[in-house]
Design an enzyme around this catalytic site. Structure first.
Site, mmCIF file in Angstrom:
data_model
loop_
_atom_site.group_PDB
_atom_site.id
_atom_site.type_symbol
_atom_site.label_atom_id
_atom_site.label_comp_id
_atom_site.label_asym_id
_atom_site.label_seq_id
_atom_site.Cartn_x
_atom_site.Cartn_y
_atom_site.Cartn_z
ATOM 1 C CG HIS A 107 51.402 44.094 32.650
ATOM 2 N ND1 HIS A 107 50.113 43.509 32.332
ATOM 3 C CD2 HIS A 107 52.040 44.181 31.502
ATOM 4 C CE1 HIS A 107 50.091 43.338 31.142
ATOM 5 N NE2 HIS A 107 51.266 43.605 30.568
ATOM 6 C CG ASP B 102 46.913 44.424 34.081
ATOM 7 O OD1 ASP B 102 48.211 44.408 33.933
ATOM 8 O OD2 ASP B 102 46.010 45.192 33.423
ATOM 9 C CD GLU C 35 50.671 47.493 30.049
ATOM 10 O OE1 GLU C 35 51.401 47.997 28.953
ATOM 11 O OE2 GLU C 35 49.933 46.611 29.879
#
Length: 417
Positions: A78, A80, A174
């Site tokens: 992910h 983020d 996420e």
């Protein structure tokens, strides 16, 4: 690029997600890194690299001749970073660790003390990438992205290493529990997958917390304090009473291993209305259900005491323990263990005291354990990752995709990666 070079590039992107946002992705700035990753996939020669309108980045490593019938393996990470600590303007540096404390920021007196972080002793002689103490680092999960991309590059540059088709997806959001929500499994086309989103090198994770969030809204009666006798109902004080009824030893600061907890994340309000936000975690399903019911019972008790409607409790499930979906596929775990051992790393089965995209994906039909990235102390200013772990996990992923357990000559790998 090496995995370290990639990682240092990716952490310059500010990609915090926002749990208060209803958009997908929750922050538009995640797409800036996503577009960069899609271009990088194209430069590597992956098939159909693209970022969809929701910020999910896809690409496919084609199978080598003779391995076209292998089950498609997915690698997922992910983009983020966690929203509670800033991920903007990350200032990283590499420290050759010889022992003792690490001064992260001399001007502000921010020090990573060896007495408080005993894992530092396990990394003597390694080159640690640290922050300046004012932001998180972003190894969760930009380290996973860097390791995946470096493994893909290595295989594209070494066609003599046979492998099946691999699907890659880099997700947004996420960290706020939504990373798997819009991942297109039909498009991904994988039989099973691995998230590369874990902690210290060697961890193999296929158990995680059952998780829920609880929002508690307390309605008070606010009038002039000079006229408050027998009339005022102070929501702040009722919130304190609610908190006092929660088990004091069942918090993150007092639990470990398979012990669950209640965690008060935020509290805000005034005499008229106060809101509390909790997260509830437990590995065991029965205990998890009992924890949720306990929060509701506290609300009912206070309503009986102060009047119906004083306390509203809303409990909502976030994700479930993926163990029950992964254990029926032991070959997935054995393939990961062989990949670790082939890189000279002894795998350690570990129960996650948290969750990953893999938890939701496993229940959506894609069995998906989690692999280490090599990082420590995620989500905070003391986060760090050894360079050596970034490069070693790249080797592990090459082994994983080729299905071999050490047939790469390690010195050649280190020279060519």
């Amino acid at each position: 690029m090496t995995a370290t070079e990639r990682f240092l590039k990716y952490i310059t992107f500010d990609t915090e997600s926002d749990e208060k946002s209803d958009s997908v992705p929750s922050t538009e700035k995640q797409k800036i890194l996503g577009a960069c990753l899609a271009r990088e996939m194209a430069d590597l020669g992956l098939e159909n690299p693209h970022m969809d309108q929701l910020g999910y980045v896809y690409g496919w490593l084609p199978a080598t001749p003779g391995r076209e019938d292998d089950p498609v393996v997915a690698l997922i990470a992910h983009m983020d970073t966690a929203p509670r600590v800033s991920g903007k303007d990350v200032k990283a540096r590499v420290v050759e660790y010889t022992g003792g404390d690490i001064v992260l920021n001399e001007e502000q007196g921010i020090v990573m003390r060896a007495a408080e972080f005993p894992d530092l002793a396990e990394n003597l002689g390694k080159h640690l990438i640290v922050t300046d103490g004012t932001t998180l680092l972003g190894a969760d999960d930009k380290a996973g992205i860097a390791e995946i991309f470096s493994a893909l590059e290595y295989l594209m540059n070494h066609p003599e290493l046979a492998h099946g088709r691999a699907a890659v997806c880099i997700t947004p959001d996420e960290e706020i529990g939504r990373g798997a929500d819009h991942l297109d499994l039909d498009k991904l086309g994988a039989a099973y997958g691995y998230t590369v989103d874990g902690g210290p090198l060697g961890l193999l994770e296929y158990e995680n917390f059952n998780a829920a969030g609880a929002e508690v809204v307390i309605h008070g009666v606010n009038i002039h304090p000079g006229e408050g006798k027998n009339k005022m109902k102070n929501a702040c004080l009722l919130a304190a009473e609610f908190i006092a009824m929660m088990p004091p030893a069942e918090t993150p600061a007092h639990t470990e291993g398979y012990e669950g907890f209640y965690h008060l994340c935020t509290m805000a309000g005034d005499e008229g209305e106060t809101r509390l936000e909790w997260i509830i975690r437990d590995h065991h399903r029965e205990k998890f259900e009992a924890r949720k019911d306990f929060v509701r019972r506290v609300g009912r008790y206070l309503n009986d005491k102060y009047g119906d409607g004083t306390v509203e409790v809303k409990v909502e499930d976030s994700y479930r323990n993926m163990k029950e979906k992964i254990l029926p596929h032991p070959e997935i775990l054995e393939r990961a263990r062989a990949a670790f051992r082939g890189a000279g790393v002894e795998p350690v089965d570990w129960a996650i005291r948290g969750g990953t995209d893999g938890a939701k994906l496993s229940f959506l039909g894609l069995p998906c354990p989690n692999l280490s990235t090599g990082g420590f102390h995620y989500h905070g200013v003391y986060e760090y990752i050894p360079q050596e772990s970034l490069e070693k996990m790249t080797e592990v992923l090459v082994n994983l995709l080729t299905g071999i357990d050490g047939n790469i000559k390690r010195e050649n790998f280190e020279k060519n990666c």
